[in-house]
Design a protein around this motif. Sequence first.
Motif, PDB file in Angstrom:
ATOM      1  N   PHE A 266       0.797  -1.111  -0.017  1.00 50.24           N
ATOM      2  CA  PHE A 266      -0.191  -0.057   0.082  1.00 50.24           C
ATOM      3  C   PHE A 266       0.672   1.192   0.024  1.00 50.24           C
ATOM      4  O   PHE A 266       1.860   1.245   0.340  1.00 50.24           O
ATOM      5  CB  PHE A 266      -1.073   0.144   1.314  1.00 50.24           C
ATOM      6  CG  PHE A 266      -0.314   0.311   2.485  1.00 50.24           C
ATOM      7  CD1 PHE A 266      -0.025   1.484   3.110  1.00 50.24           C
ATOM      8  CD2 PHE A 266       0.235  -0.780   3.391  1.00 50.24           C
ATOM      9  CE1 PHE A 266       0.436   1.527   4.197  1.00 50.24           C
ATOM     10  CE2 PHE A 266       0.776  -0.815   4.429  1.00 50.24           C
ATOM     11  CZ  PHE A 266       0.904   0.666   5.055  1.00 50.24           C
ATOM     12  N   THR A 267       0.359   2.284  -0.466  1.00 41.79           N
ATOM     13  CA  THR A 267       0.963   3.627  -0.341  1.00 41.79           C
ATOM     14  C   THR A 267       0.022   4.592   0.622  1.00 41.79           C
ATOM     15  O   THR A 267      -1.079   4.670   0.303  1.00 41.79           O
ATOM     16  CB  THR A 267       0.854   4.367  -1.829  1.00 41.79           C
ATOM     17  OG1 THR A 267       1.861   3.329  -2.719  1.00 41.79           O
ATOM     18  CG2 THR A 267       1.525   5.632  -1.751  1.00 41.79           C
ATOM     19  N   ALA A 268       0.899   5.334   1.554  1.00 44.47           N
ATOM     20  CA  ALA A 268       0.214   6.342   2.299  1.00 44.47           C
ATOM     21  C   ALA A 268       0.975   7.396   1.909  1.00 44.47           C
ATOM     22  O   ALA A 268       1.987   7.635   1.861  1.00 44.47           O
ATOM     23  CB  ALA A 268       0.623   5.731   3.750  1.00 44.47           C
ATOM     24  N   VAL A 269       0.043   8.587   1.838  1.00 44.29           N
ATOM     25  CA  VAL A 269       0.379   9.996   1.510  1.00 44.29           C
ATOM     26  C   VAL A 269       0.113  10.904   2.620  1.00 44.29           C
ATOM     27  O   VAL A 269      -1.067  10.869   3.159  1.00 44.29           O
ATOM     28  CB  VAL A 269      -0.447  10.265   0.063  1.00 44.29           C
ATOM     29  CG1 VAL A 269       0.018  11.776  -0.256  1.00 44.29           C
ATOM     30  CG2 VAL A 269      -0.162   9.356  -1.081  1.00 44.29           C
ATOM     31  N   TYR A 270       1.070  11.786   2.987  1.00 43.89           N
ATOM     32  CA  TYR A 270       1.065  12.509   4.240  1.00 43.89           C
ATOM     33  C   TYR A 270       1.132  14.123   3.589  1.00 43.89           C
ATOM     34  O   TYR A 270       1.987  14.243   2.521  1.00 43.89           O
ATOM     35  CB  TYR A 270       2.039  12.209   5.077  1.00 43.89           C
ATOM     36  CG  TYR A 270       1.878  10.792   5.654  1.00 43.89           C
ATOM     37  CD1 TYR A 270       1.224  10.594   7.121  1.00 43.89           C
ATOM     38  CD2 TYR A 270       2.295   9.940   5.021  1.00 43.89           C
ATOM     39  CE1 TYR A 270       1.225   9.385   7.460  1.00 43.89           C
ATOM     40  CE2 TYR A 270       2.232   8.579   5.376  1.00 43.89           C
ATOM     41  CZ  TYR A 270       1.709   8.264   6.733  1.00 43.89           C
ATOM     42  OH  TYR A 270       1.442   7.002   7.133  1.00 43.89           O
ATOM     43  N   GLU A 271       0.739  14.846   4.273  1.00 50.29           N
ATOM     44  CA  GLU A 271       0.995  16.559   4.420  1.00 50.29           C
ATOM     45  C   GLU A 271       2.297  16.784   5.084  1.00 50.29           C
ATOM     46  O   GLU A 271       2.070  16.251   6.298  1.00 50.29           O
ATOM     47  CB  GLU A 271      -0.163  17.263   4.483  1.00 50.29           C
ATOM     48  CG  GLU A 271       0.511  18.818   4.352  1.00 50.29           C
ATOM     49  CD  GLU A 271      -0.490  19.809   3.931  1.00 50.29           C
ATOM     50  OE1 GLU A 271      -0.801  20.803   5.113  1.00 50.29           O
ATOM     51  OE2 GLU A 271      -1.407  19.606   3.259  1.00 50.29           O
TER      52      GLU A 271
ATOM     53  N   LEU B  67       4.394  13.826   1.353  1.00 49.86           N
ATOM     54  CA  LEU B  67       5.519  12.656   1.707  1.00 49.86           C
ATOM     55  C   LEU B  67       4.856  11.434   1.389  1.00 49.86           C
ATOM     56  O   LEU B  67       3.515  11.257   1.805  1.00 49.86           O
ATOM     57  CB  LEU B  67       5.839  12.886   3.164  1.00 49.86           C
ATOM     58  CG  LEU B  67       6.689  11.755   3.687  1.00 49.86           C
ATOM     59  CD1 LEU B  67       7.957  11.494   2.987  1.00 49.86           C
ATOM     60  CD2 LEU B  67       6.735  11.937   5.292  1.00 49.86           C
ATOM     61  N   THR B  68       5.386  10.491   0.643  1.00 48.80           N
ATOM     62  CA  THR B  68       4.683   9.279  -0.082  1.00 48.80           C
ATOM     63  C   THR B  68       5.443   8.186   0.543  1.00 48.80           C
ATOM     64  O   THR B  68       6.673   8.307   0.365  1.00 48.80           O
ATOM     65  CB  THR B  68       4.492   9.151  -1.376  1.00 48.80           C
ATOM     66  OG1 THR B  68       3.755  10.362  -2.007  1.00 48.80           O
ATOM     67  CG2 THR B  68       3.984   8.099  -1.817  1.00 48.80           C
ATOM     68  N   LEU B  69       4.948   7.312   1.182  1.00 50.32           N
ATOM     69  CA  LEU B  69       5.618   6.129   1.760  1.00 50.32           C
ATOM     70  C   LEU B  69       4.903   4.975   1.056  1.00 50.32           C
ATOM     71  O   LEU B  69       3.710   4.504   1.292  1.00 50.32           O
ATOM     72  CB  LEU B  69       5.273   6.020   3.169  1.00 50.32           C
ATOM     73  CG  LEU B  69       5.862   7.119   4.077  1.00 50.32           C
ATOM     74  CD1 LEU B  69       5.576   7.076   5.673  1.00 50.32           C
ATOM     75  CD2 LEU B  69       7.334   7.606   3.860  1.00 50.32           C
ATOM     76  N   VAL B  70       5.643   3.952   0.546  1.00 53.47           N
ATOM     77  CA  VAL B  70       5.235   2.774  -0.105  1.00 53.47           C
ATOM     78  C   VAL B  70       5.651   1.614   0.562  1.00 53.47           C
ATOM     79  O   VAL B  70       6.854   1.375   0.693  1.00 53.47           O
ATOM     80  CB  VAL B  70       5.819   2.746  -1.522  1.00 53.47           C
ATOM     81  CG1 VAL B  70       5.309   1.117  -2.216  1.00 53.47           C
ATOM     82  CG2 VAL B  70       5.468   4.009  -2.347  1.00 53.47           C
ATOM     83  N   TYR B  71       4.734   0.897   1.090  1.00 54.56           N
ATOM     84  CA  TYR B  71       5.015  -0.302   2.177  1.00 54.56           C
ATOM     85  C   TYR B  71       4.751  -1.473   1.382  1.00 54.56           C
ATOM     86  O   TYR B  71       3.828  -1.743   0.544  1.00 54.56           O
ATOM     87  CB  TYR B  71       4.140  -0.299   3.335  1.00 54.56           C
ATOM     88  CG  TYR B  71       4.641   0.855   4.347  1.00 54.56           C
ATOM     89  CD1 TYR B  71       5.680   0.653   5.227  1.00 54.56           C
ATOM     90  CD2 TYR B  71       4.099   2.070   4.419  1.00 54.56           C
ATOM     91  CE1 TYR B  71       6.259   1.322   6.241  1.00 54.56           C
ATOM     92  CE2 TYR B  71       4.471   2.885   5.447  1.00 54.56           C
ATOM     93  CZ  TYR B  71       5.459   2.619   6.459  1.00 54.56           C
ATOM     94  OH  TYR B  71       5.884   3.546   7.252  1.00 54.56           O
TER      95      TYR B  71
ATOM     96  N   GLU C 192       9.752   2.573  -0.292  1.00 58.10           N
ATOM     97  CA  GLU C 192      10.089   3.824  -1.356  1.00 58.10           C
ATOM     98  C   GLU C 192       9.466   4.935  -0.497  1.00 58.10           C
ATOM     99  O   GLU C 192       8.524   4.750   0.107  1.00 58.10           O
ATOM    100  CB  GLU C 192       9.486   3.663  -2.510  1.00 58.10           C
ATOM    101  CG  GLU C 192      10.126   2.504  -3.637  1.00 58.10           C
ATOM    102  CD  GLU C 192       9.088   2.345  -4.835  1.00 58.10           C
ATOM    103  OE1 GLU C 192       8.819   3.446  -5.550  1.00 58.10           O
ATOM    104  OE2 GLU C 192       8.640   1.234  -5.127  1.00 58.10           O
ATOM    105  N   ILE C 193      10.365   6.118  -0.433  1.00 58.99           N
ATOM    106  CA  ILE C 193      10.033   7.160   0.077  1.00 58.99           C
ATOM    107  C   ILE C 193      10.191   8.484  -0.808  1.00 58.99           C
ATOM    108  O   ILE C 193      10.944   8.653  -1.540  1.00 58.99           O
ATOM    109  CB  ILE C 193      10.784   7.412   1.423  1.00 58.99           C
ATOM    110  CG1 ILE C 193      10.858   6.385   2.295  1.00 58.99           C
ATOM    111  CG2 ILE C 193      10.545   8.777   2.142  1.00 58.99           C
ATOM    112  CD1 ILE C 193      12.018   6.356   3.265  1.00 58.99           C
ATOM    113  N   TYR C 194       9.051   9.232  -1.104  1.00 57.59           N
ATOM    114  CA  TYR C 194       9.173  10.467  -1.745  1.00 57.59           C
ATOM    115  C   TYR C 194       8.697  11.573  -1.117  1.00 57.59           C
ATOM    116  O   TYR C 194       7.636  11.562  -0.459  1.00 57.59           O
ATOM    117  CB  TYR C 194       8.411  10.292  -3.210  1.00 57.59           C
ATOM    118  CG  TYR C 194       8.700   9.096  -3.964  1.00 57.59           C
ATOM    119  CD1 TYR C 194       9.579   9.119  -5.087  1.00 57.59           C
ATOM    120  CD2 TYR C 194       7.964   7.756  -4.016  1.00 57.59           C
ATOM    121  CE1 TYR C 194      10.036   8.368  -6.011  1.00 57.59           C
ATOM    122  CE2 TYR C 194       8.433   6.925  -4.542  1.00 57.59           C
ATOM    123  CZ  TYR C 194       9.246   6.803  -5.684  1.00 57.59           C
ATOM    124  OH  TYR C 194       9.650   5.845  -6.328  1.00 57.59           O
TER     125      TYR C 194
END
Length: 215
Positions: free
Chosen positions: A48-53, A67-71, A78-80
Amino acid sequence: MLRSRVLGMALVGVATVVLAAVVAALFLMGGVGIAAGKPPIPKPKDVFTAVYEARVLCPGGEKVMNLTLVYRGGKLGEIYLGGLRIPPAAFRHPHELSYIGELLLDLDMVYRVGNRTVGGFGGLVRKEQRGVVSLADSPYKATSVVSVLTSFNYTYLEVEGHGVAKNVAIDGMFLDFDQASGVPYAFQLFIIHNIARQICGTSSMYIYAYLKEVK
């Protein structure tokens, strides 16, 4: 080991704004309430991908980015940040100082961590269980929260390749983790890594982030 006065001053400069960062975070966390109609965080699939402000606090000021975290299987692959790919090493270097980052890298660690003093760094880790948490700006409410709070105080800190800082307080870094979904809900962490230069112009930065989307 590199001893750079310029980098050292940058580290100290960032450290002096930690109080403002913590106050902002406590304001947001203290102003929580159960917003009517907010859904709980959806339980994602194994990948899954969690997107944060993310509010990124640099010595020169604050920036707001996604901020995007891919688990995958609870492991952060992956971190963007603002479109820039962040190496996972940035969340673990230097070890223990980046305690919250390490928890984000492996979500299974959140269940295992307990209250303790962290070795040679003289840091404190506190874990507590919380009820429903609903941040004003998040579209979700967290229903079963584990909170991990850390505090570190250094009279002298030397990070290889980044410089020296004296009398630094890295206080109030935290992670709010929603057990029901298995997704981090909000967190604040401190990064010392060369990648930070591309965002802040120095090798260190603070990040406060809250969940916006799970997909």
